[in-house]
Design a protein around this motif. Structure first.
Motif, PDB file in Angstrom:
ATOM      1  N   UNK A   1     -11.049  -2.841 -36.918  1.00 48.96           N
ATOM      2  CA  UNK A   1     -11.075  -3.892 -37.933  1.00 48.96           C
ATOM      3  C   UNK A   1     -11.271  -3.255 -39.304  1.00 48.96           C
ATOM      4  N   UNK A   2     -11.082  -4.059 -40.321  1.00 45.91           N
ATOM      5  CA  UNK A   2     -11.319  -3.584 -41.687  1.00 45.91           C
ATOM      6  C   UNK A   2     -11.587  -4.779 -42.587  1.00 45.91           C
ATOM      7  N   UNK A   3     -12.389  -4.554 -43.612  1.00 44.60           N
ATOM      8  CA  UNK A   3     -12.667  -5.595 -44.595  1.00 44.60           C
ATOM      9  C   UNK A   3     -11.842  -5.340 -45.856  1.00 44.60           C
ATOM     10  N   UNK A   4     -11.124  -6.384 -46.281  1.00 43.60           N
ATOM     11  CA  UNK A   4     -10.343  -6.337 -47.520  1.00 43.60           C
ATOM     12  C   UNK A   4     -10.989  -7.272 -48.532  1.00 43.60           C
TER      13      UNK A   4
ATOM     14  N   UNK B   1     -14.350 -11.655 -52.631  1.00 44.79           N
ATOM     15  CA  UNK B   1     -14.485 -12.298 -51.327  1.00 44.79           C
ATOM     16  C   UNK B   1     -14.080 -11.293 -50.245  1.00 44.79           C
ATOM     17  N   UNK B   2     -14.912 -11.193 -49.199  1.00 42.02           N
ATOM     18  CA  UNK B   2     -14.657 -10.217 -48.139  1.00 42.02           C
ATOM     19  C   UNK B   2     -13.868 -10.860 -47.001  1.00 42.02           C
ATOM     20  N   UNK B   3     -12.680 -10.319 -46.763  1.00 44.68           N
ATOM     21  CA  UNK B   3     -11.821 -10.810 -45.681  1.00 44.68           C
ATOM     22  C   UNK B   3     -11.834  -9.781 -44.561  1.00 44.68           C
ATOM     23  N   UNK B   4     -12.467 -10.135 -43.455  1.00 43.38           N
ATOM     24  CA  UNK B   4     -12.521  -9.233 -42.312  1.00 43.38           C
ATOM     25  C   UNK B   4     -11.329  -9.460 -41.398  1.00 43.38           C
ATOM     26  N   UNK B   5     -10.602  -8.406 -41.108  1.00 41.27           N
ATOM     27  CA  UNK B   5      -9.405  -8.511 -40.261  1.00 41.27           C
ATOM     28  C   UNK B   5      -9.593  -7.618 -39.043  1.00 41.27           C
ATOM     29  N   UNK B   6      -9.402  -8.183 -37.860  1.00 38.71           N
ATOM     30  CA  UNK B   6      -9.444  -7.393 -36.635  1.00 38.71           C
ATOM     31  C   UNK B   6      -8.216  -7.713 -35.812  1.00 38.71           C
ATOM     32  N   UNK B   7      -7.924  -6.871 -34.802  1.00 44.39           N
ATOM     33  CA  UNK B   7      -6.683  -7.035 -34.049  1.00 44.39           C
ATOM     34  C   UNK B   7      -6.871  -6.613 -32.598  1.00 44.39           C
ATOM     35  N   UNK B   8      -6.100  -7.269 -31.736  1.00 35.29           N
ATOM     36  CA  UNK B   8      -6.051  -6.905 -30.316  1.00 35.29           C
ATOM     37  C   UNK B   8      -4.613  -7.022 -29.839  1.00 35.29           C
ATOM     38  N   UNK B   9      -4.308  -6.272 -28.771  1.00 34.86           N
ATOM     39  CA  UNK B   9      -2.944  -6.286 -28.235  1.00 34.86           C
ATOM     40  C   UNK B   9      -2.953  -6.620 -26.757  1.00 34.86           C
ATOM     41  N   UNK B  10      -1.791  -7.015 -26.259  1.00 29.47           N
ATOM     42  CA  UNK B  10      -1.644  -7.540 -24.899  1.00 29.47           C
ATOM     43  C   UNK B  10      -2.078  -6.524 -23.853  1.00 29.47           C
ATOM     44  N   UNK B  11      -2.670  -7.045 -22.795  1.00 30.37           N
ATOM     45  CA  UNK B  11      -3.340  -6.208 -21.801  1.00 30.37           C
ATOM     46  C   UNK B  11      -2.382  -5.764 -20.692  1.00 30.37           C
ATOM     47  N   UNK B  12      -1.671  -4.663 -20.957  1.00 29.45           N
ATOM     48  CA  UNK B  12      -0.860  -3.992 -19.945  1.00 29.45           C
ATOM     49  C   UNK B  12      -1.563  -2.682 -19.569  1.00 29.45           C
ATOM     50  N   UNK B  13      -2.770  -2.844 -19.038  1.00 31.18           N
ATOM     51  CA  UNK B  13      -3.651  -1.696 -18.847  1.00 31.18           C
ATOM     52  C   UNK B  13      -3.066  -0.599 -17.996  1.00 31.18           C
ATOM     53  N   UNK B  14      -2.451  -0.950 -16.864  1.00 34.50           N
ATOM     54  CA  UNK B  14      -1.924   0.067 -15.951  1.00 34.50           C
ATOM     55  C   UNK B  14      -0.815   0.877 -16.603  1.00 34.50           C
ATOM     56  N   UNK B  15       0.057   0.216 -17.357  1.00 35.29           N
ATOM     57  CA  UNK B  15       1.178   0.905 -17.980  1.00 35.29           C
ATOM     58  C   UNK B  15       0.703   1.842 -19.094  1.00 35.29           C
TER      59      UNK B  15
END
Length: 451
Positions: A118-121, A127-141
């Motif tokens: 994540x990061x704060x912009x 004003x602090x805008x916190x942005x975080x991200x996640x991606x689809x769970x294709x764990x085995x691949x």
């Protein structure tokens, strides 16, 4: 006093550069109009079906994002599992934007050097805008390719604990799909905005779940998304949120638009113009009757996987290979799919059931979308070392034994539950990062270079 923030977003472009000139012009204009301008991509910008992406292993896509001064991006499954470890590890080495993904790690447990959770912009008024991200769970691949991917929602929740203590506004970049986004919004009302992707959903004016605004822009650059926030500077609270999609086909055209789009194709062709082999005669592809090229690919997959037998669909091949010199571009043109070979272990009874299902007349004309398939129709199923005589199946010349375990060579897109239920939970081995076009190149060189 109210401060206005303008957030622009794209997702699931999938290297459909035919819309990129209009998108680029629109985003550049947006940036020139607004003081508080933030631009995010929610993953799957890279797709190796396009020769320019294939020829640059996605680095050409990164350059396009650089040119528009994106604030941050996250990765989708196309960045994550269609590139070899070193290719993904160097994909963003020249990026001028941040790469955010909270649930991707090295096998050592460390985060990749090129990514942060994540990061704060900051807006012009702090004003602090916190942005975080996640991606689809294709764990085995991911694991096969040398990465460690964790379940996204627990990782998101862990990151939220610290982020919500620091940020005034929280934005999630989610390459998880609409259903997970709705779930997250219900569980975590502290998230102000979820910018989504992966399931290619279109939310023309966004969607509210409690106080969380969901926004998403479909696929292939058909839309560009915007979210406008009105923020009270003193209380640092959001007073208004508004999401809006702009349909690309209605955006102003550029004089040089066609030339720009063509140039991507030509650059890719030049990059892939390396000689592979001479073929002594034209190898034809037919989708609805026997033909040599699909049969050759099926045999090649059988050899590559070291399987007892193999099956594929003829629609994987999009054209012929003409007599004479063959290049990487020629192979890419007829096999653009980011699809991997796969070895599956099945009992004779299970394998027979799969084979009988391939005879269903609904399959050949089916217009398939997704699962890595970049063709038009499924086409007839093609077999190697499989013979069906009425209801009796022969594998490699021998009558099938129902209790015996057989190894089937095929393609990964059949294993995700949309085709044959027997394959979903079967023991399987994915060959990665090789695509079926790599197997075809290997087969052609084996056949014709040795002569």
């Amino acid at each position: 006093m109210i401060e206005q923030v303008h957030i622009y977003h794209t997702n699931d472009i999938h290297s459909h550069f035919e819309n990129w000139p209009k998108i680029s012009s629109f985003l550049q204009k947006g940036k020139s109009l607004h003081q508080n301008f933030f631009l995010f991509d929610i993953g799957d910008h890279v797709d190796r079906w396009h020769p320019y992406t294939e020829g640059t292993f996605g680095k050409g896509n990164v350059q396009l994002l650089n040119e528009l001064d994106y604030t941050a991006v996250t990765i989708g499954n196309n960045e994550g599992i269609t590139l070899a470890y070193d290719e993904l590890n160097t994909l963003y080495q020249d990026a001028s934007f941040d790469v955010l993904v909270a649930n991707l790690f090295e096998k050592s447990g460390n985060r990749p050097k090129w990514a942060m959770p994540s990061k704060i912009y900051y807006t012009k008024n702090g004003i602090k805008i916190g942005v975080l991200a996640v991606t689809a769970y294709f764990g085995k691949l991911y694991e096969i390719l040398g990465w460690h991917l964790t379940a996204p929602i627990p990782e998101l929740e862990a990151e939220l604990q610290s982020l919500k203590q620091e940020a005034d506004i929280i934005i999630l970049l989610s390459h998880l799909g609409i259903h997970d986004d709705e779930k997250i919004a219900s569980l975590h009302p502290e998230i102000d905005i979820i910018l989504g992707g992966h399931t290619h959903h279109v939310l023309p004016e966004g969607k509210y779940i409690s106080d969380t605004l969901l926004a998403a822009a479909g696929k292939h650059g058909y839309y560009v998304g915007t979210v406008t926030l009105d923020i009270d500077i003193e209380s640092k609270k959001v007073l208004r949120k508004k999401a809006l999609l702009y349909e690309t086909k209605f955006l102003p055209s550029l004089e040089e638009e066609e030339l720009i789009v063509t140039s991507f194709q030509e650059k890719g062709k030049r990059l892939l113009n390396s000689f592979l082999v001479d073929v002594p005669k034209t190898l034809q592809t037919e989708w609805f009757k026997p033909s040599p090229l699909p049969q050759m690919l099926c045999e090649a997959i059988n050899e590559w996987c070291r399987s007892d037998c193999a099956l594929i669909n003829a629609g994987l091949l999009l054209g012929n290979l003409e007599k004479g010199p063959i290049t990487r571009f020629d192979i890419h043109s007829i096999l653009p799919h980011p699809i991997n070979p796969c070895l599956i272990e099945l009992s004779g009874a299970e394998l027979k059931e799969v084979i009988l299902q391939t005879l269903n007349p609904k399959w050949p004309p089916l217009e398939l979308k997704g699962l890595g398939f970049r063709g038009k129709v499924l086409g007839n199923f093609i077999y190697h070392n499989i013979l069906l005589d009425h209801q009796t199946v022969y594998i490699n010349g021998f009558k099938m034994e129902e209790q015996k375990i057989y190894k089937l060579g095929t393609v990964d897109m059949y294993t995700f539950g949309h085709f044959f239920p027997e394959l979903l939970d079967a023991k399987k081995k994915y060959f990665m990062p090789e695509f079926i076009r790599d197997v075809m190149m290997w087969k052609l060189q084996k056949m014709y270079s040795e002569k």
